[in-house]
Scaffold this motif. Structure first.
Motif, PDB file in Angstrom:
ATOM      1  N   LYS A 360       0.822  -1.216   0.000  1.00 30.11           N
ATOM      2  CA  LYS A 360       0.000   0.000   0.000  1.00 30.11           C
ATOM      3  C   LYS A 360       0.855   1.265   0.000  1.00 30.11           C
ATOM      4  CE  LYS A 360      -4.526   0.581   0.464  1.00 30.11           C
ATOM      5  NZ  LYS A 360      -5.454  -0.039  -0.487  1.00 30.11           N
ATOM      6  N   GLU A 361       1.924   1.229   0.787  1.00 31.44           N
ATOM      7  CA  GLU A 361       2.778   2.421   0.878  1.00 31.44           C
ATOM      8  C   GLU A 361       3.374   2.765  -0.484  1.00 31.44           C
ATOM      9  OE1 GLU A 361       5.497   2.537   4.183  1.00 31.44           O
ATOM     10  OE2 GLU A 361       6.923   3.802   3.095  1.00 31.44           O
ATOM     11  N   GLU A 362       3.888   1.745  -1.151  1.00 32.09           N
ATOM     12  CA  GLU A 362       4.498   1.986  -2.460  1.00 32.09           C
ATOM     13  C   GLU A 362       3.459   2.475  -3.473  1.00 32.09           C
ATOM     14  OE1 GLU A 362       6.879  -1.372  -3.768  1.00 32.09           O
ATOM     15  OE2 GLU A 362       7.134  -0.372  -5.718  1.00 32.09           O
ATOM     16  N   THR A 363       2.296   1.820  -3.468  1.00 35.75           N
ATOM     17  CA  THR A 363       1.220   2.228  -4.376  1.00 35.75           C
ATOM     18  C   THR A 363       0.874   3.699  -4.174  1.00 35.75           C
ATOM     19  OG1 THR A 363       0.302   0.009  -4.111  1.00 35.75           O
ATOM     20  CG2 THR A 363      -1.147   1.669  -5.097  1.00 35.75           C
ATOM     21  N   LEU A 364       0.720   4.048  -2.904  1.00 38.48           N
ATOM     22  CA  LEU A 364       0.318   5.405  -2.562  1.00 38.48           C
ATOM     23  C   LEU A 364       1.380   6.417  -3.006  1.00 38.48           C
ATOM     24  CD1 LEU A 364      -2.130   6.591  -1.090  1.00 38.48           C
ATOM     25  CD2 LEU A 364      -0.784   6.556   1.002  1.00 38.48           C
ATOM     26  N   MET A 365       2.640   6.123  -2.687  1.00 38.62           N
ATOM     27  CA  MET A 365       3.731   7.026  -3.059  1.00 38.62           C
ATOM     28  C   MET A 365       3.759   7.220  -4.580  1.00 38.62           C
ATOM     29  SD  MET A 365       5.320   7.976  -0.290  1.00 38.62           S
ATOM     30  CE  MET A 365       3.714   7.888   0.490  1.00 38.62           C
ATOM     31  N   ASN A 366       3.625   6.113  -5.314  1.00 35.48           N
ATOM     32  CA  ASN A 366       3.673   6.202  -6.769  1.00 35.48           C
ATOM     33  C   ASN A 366       2.507   7.001  -7.338  1.00 35.48           C
ATOM     34  OD1 ASN A 366       6.058   4.836  -7.068  1.00 35.48           O
ATOM     35  ND2 ASN A 366       5.078   2.825  -7.220  1.00 35.48           N
ATOM     36  N   ARG A 367       1.323   6.764  -6.769  1.00 32.52           N
ATOM     37  CA  ARG A 367       0.166   7.496  -7.283  1.00 32.52           C
ATOM     38  C   ARG A 367       0.327   8.996  -7.038  1.00 32.52           C
ATOM     39  NH1 ARG A 367      -5.794   5.578  -6.326  1.00 32.52           N
ATOM     40  NH2 ARG A 367      -5.947   7.336  -7.768  1.00 32.52           N
ATOM     41  N   ILE A 368       0.783   9.356  -5.828  1.00 32.25           N
ATOM     42  CA  ILE A 368       0.945  10.780  -5.513  1.00 32.25           C
ATOM     43  C   ILE A 368       1.983  11.403  -6.447  1.00 32.25           C
ATOM     44  CG2 ILE A 368       1.759  12.403  -3.752  1.00 32.25           C
ATOM     45  CD1 ILE A 368       0.520  10.493  -1.641  1.00 32.25           C
ATOM     46  N   LYS A 369       3.096  10.674  -6.627  1.00 35.15           N
ATOM     47  CA  LYS A 369       4.172  11.184  -7.473  1.00 35.15           C
ATOM     48  C   LYS A 369       3.686  11.389  -8.913  1.00 35.15           C
ATOM     49  CE  LYS A 369       7.855   9.193  -5.976  1.00 35.15           C
ATOM     50  NZ  LYS A 369       8.780   8.032  -5.831  1.00 35.15           N
ATOM     51  N   ASN A 370       3.024  10.370  -9.441  1.00 36.80           N
ATOM     52  CA  ASN A 370       2.646  10.408 -10.853  1.00 36.80           C
ATOM     53  C   ASN A 370       1.409  11.241 -11.138  1.00 36.80           C
ATOM     54  OD1 ASN A 370       4.792   8.689 -11.314  1.00 36.80           O
ATOM     55  ND2 ASN A 370       3.523   6.856 -11.038  1.00 36.80           N
ATOM     56  N   GLU A 371       0.405  11.129 -10.278  1.00 36.57           N
ATOM     57  CA  GLU A 371      -0.851  11.805 -10.597  1.00 36.57           C
ATOM     58  C   GLU A 371      -0.858  13.268 -10.180  1.00 36.57           C
ATOM     59  OE1 GLU A 371      -4.169   9.386  -9.204  1.00 36.57           O
ATOM     60  OE2 GLU A 371      -3.041   7.578  -9.730  1.00 36.57           O
TER      61      GLU A 371
END
Lengths: 450, 450
Positions: A360-371
């Motif tokens: 979840k942490e990685e998913t969240l970080m990636n979404r924030i970074k990309n979106e």
């Protein structure tokens, strides 16, 4: 008329039930008694409710459940034998359990019905025992009492029309003993409240009979103003308001779940938390309002296991909707945020660390970074939240000043301050390793210094 | 090599231009000069740029614009006469203005070109005047200088490739005088920066020529640590970091818009704010980083005109996505939120009161009430925000403690504290009527007490 609810530790064995009976008999106004299922007698003991859950799970997965059923019977047998009651009660538990396993096809209904057997059987035992002692008592099933609940899969909710029927319990003679933890839907299906739901049952009965007081007997003499695991023998809270209780329950005050008291709160029934083993101790009263006693802070709650997600984006302040987009990613990932302090170009979101489990942490970080095209996104773990609570805070100038002084004196850096929405609380975020020192210093400042 | 930019008040009349010339001549390193259009000479005076805007608007709406054009000519005439320069410069302004009105069909392009005439003409005048004084100077148009910008309708942005061309200005002999406020798109269309854009031009030139210093001459001797309208003769800030400047600019420090400095910041060019009328005063340096001088707070900014929207909903804490839904309503209504402190069952959003103009407040209240099914939604006006800023805050324990003590001593209740995202600032919300007392007390605590 009073409603007295006895928790699992208060009805764990025959000697405790003797104490419960004495408490009931000591006050004629204790007419409505709500009971939990027998809890642990010693640290390694198993609660009766857990045995019933085990029974249901073993049956459901095709395992042999005879030993579990035997353990349940034995547990009740020792109580009834020691209290010299009829063995029929125990025989009924075994027969009824077998009947439920045989006849109930819906697994949820089966589990609820099995779990409820603990409370139900204990209520029958207590009623019989009171009669044996010469105190007229009647066991009343929640269906007969009028505890009608919704069939909401997220948790049964009491229906407003229940109260009219519950009020008629007042007409019954003698003591009325009602098992806690469950009610029935309008179509007659037994439905359990969330775990710890006997507090809810007691609260509902108190609201329904319009009790003058709802006494909640447990194993502590009162609510302490601060966690007694951190501060040795802290001061007791004699009076709390509903609002203060709700704020305190949120973060680390685990006497009981505040939502359990809602039915009583809504009808303005005062609640008293008392100790079964020390019933003469005044306990803690929870009331709708109280006089200002000059004490701004009534309690200090704390909890660990928080993380901060820090996001920085140049000119964030100009980007209308940025905060909303960040929070919508959290909502989509099914993460509840606790606080969201913001700067000009940055925003932090404080969440429970357990919500970042797995990937979840990685998913969240990636979404924030990309979106969100942010410049920086970081996560920090190991935060603790401290909450100062007190209705007296709203009209006192120096609470923030005293609090921050206490942190400074304990050499604890404040990572976050959140004040401004609730009038009765102030929240501080610090690193977990500093929690004990901070709490001790706050206790000193607000409870030991004039 | 240095870039010196002179603001509107520094070039308002001939005597000011004499002072500007002396400043330029006093330091051989002041090679690149960027100028604004002549500003106000006295309180009721009209800025030249406003006259050009009036000219364009009168033309656009078919009104007679001759008187306005005459006023513009007169304004420049008085300068050129007093400086004993050729009248050709003034004749050129009138001819060029008439040509623009006649030939430019696109209204936006026309307005930009007219507004730019103020800076452009002043740069020509200053260059001529320097030469007359014996200082070799050349007027360079931004197109020739290489100031190439995007045609973004939200505001022209400098294109990265400009810098290479601007760097070549270093090869020019003597002083280079460039009008501020505008650049050209790649297709050659004159495009203005946002108002106050001469600061941006100076910053771009400083970045392009890789200046050792960007001197921003204005009418104050330095940036004060607190609003001098509230505290009499407050301490001056000698050194600020870019980060501190950005935080301070946000709330009430109006020396110039911090975004204007971005091009210089990005290339690590230090900036010095100086007073045209007192050029020997050291001014305020704005740098990338500075030594910790033991002073946690460098400045206190404040601003009024904020409102709080307070929302309460029982069990809000359990409703994943609530905060996001609230902020999305704000975003849909095109309202930027400043802070959003949250409690368990409540959340506040702090916004600028001007964003609630007209029926916006009612619309917002109704949407929140109906779409979020809240128990309570209230709005409170008349809030002020105070921001303590300083890079030294991050590693000092007692800043919050000192700040809250200052509020308590001034008998000012803190309505909101927002700390936790930015490491270099701490924000407090109070009622506007308490602002002056609070600021005075904070100034006493952080700048006068050891």
């Amino acid at each position: 008329m009073k409603v007295a609810k006895f928790g699992g530790s208060s009805v764990a064995d025959s000697s405790m039930l003797g104490q419960v009976a004495s408490i009931i008999e000591a006050d004629q106004d204790r007419k409505f008694i709500v009971v939990s299922a027998p809890g642990k007698r010693y640290d390694d003991d198993v609660k009766v409710t857990d045995l019933f859950i085990q029974l249901g799970e073993q049956y459901d997965s095709g395992q042999n459940y005879e030993e579990t059923l035997f353990k349940i019977s034995q547990r009740f047998m020792s109580i009834t034998e020691e209290l010299e009651l009829s063995k029929d009660i125990v025989a009924r538990i075994e027969n009824e359990s077998r009947r439920l396993l045989r006849e109930t096809t819906n697994t949820t209904h089966l589990m609820d019905a099995l779990k409820a057997m603990g409370e139900d059987s204990l209520a029958r035992i207590l009623s019989a025992y009171l009669n044996k002692r010469g105190t007229k008592a009647t066991y009343v099933n929640p269906k007969d009492a009028g505890v009608i609940v919704s069939s909401d899969p997220n948790g049964a909710q009491i229906l407003e029309k229940s109260y009219e029927q519950i009020y008629r319990l007042r007409e019954r003679e003698g003591v009325v003993v009602i098992p806690g933890f469950f009610g029935y839907t309008e179509t007659g299906i037994l439905t359990a409240f969330p775990r710890g739901g006997s507090d809810i049952s007691g609260s509902i009965i108190a609201a329904g009979v319009q009790a003058e007081l709802y006494e909640n007997f447990t194993d502590v003499s009162s609510v302490y103003c601060v966690n007694p695991k951190i501060v040795d023998q802290p001061k007791e809270i004699h009076t709390l308001t509903y609002k203060e209780m709700r704020e305190l329950s949120y973060a680390g005050f685990s006497v009981f779940h505040d939502e359990a008291l809602i039915p009583a709160f809504k009808k303005n029934i005062p609640v008293c938390i008392k100790n079964t083993n020390d019933p003469d101790c005044r306990g803690t009263m929870i009331v709708a309002s109280k006089k200002d006693n000059g004490q701004p802070v009534v309690g200090i709650a704390s909890d660990t296991g928080f993380s901060t997600i820090y996001v920085r984006k140049y000119l964030m302040n100009r980007e209308i909707g940025f905060g909303q987009k960040l929070l919508s990613i959290l909502a989509e990932e099914n993460i509840s945020f606790e606080h969201a302090p913001s700067g000009i170009d940055d925003m932090s979101v404080i969440i429970r660390t357990e919500d970042l489990k797995g990937d979840k942490e990685e998913t969240l970080m990636n979404r924030i970074k990309n979106e969100l095209q942010v410049d920086t996104v970081d996560v920090t773990h190991g935060l603790a939240m401290i909450m100062l609570v007190g209705e007296g805070m709203s009209n006192r100038l120096n609470v923030a000043s005293k609090a921050t002084k206490a942190f400074a004196e304990a050499d604890v850096n404040i990572d976050m301050i959140n004040q401004g929405s609730s009038e009765v609380s102030m929240m501080f975020g610090i690193y977990e390793e500093n929690l004990n020192e901070a709490i001790k210093s706050l206790y000193q400042e607000f409870f030991l210094t004039d």
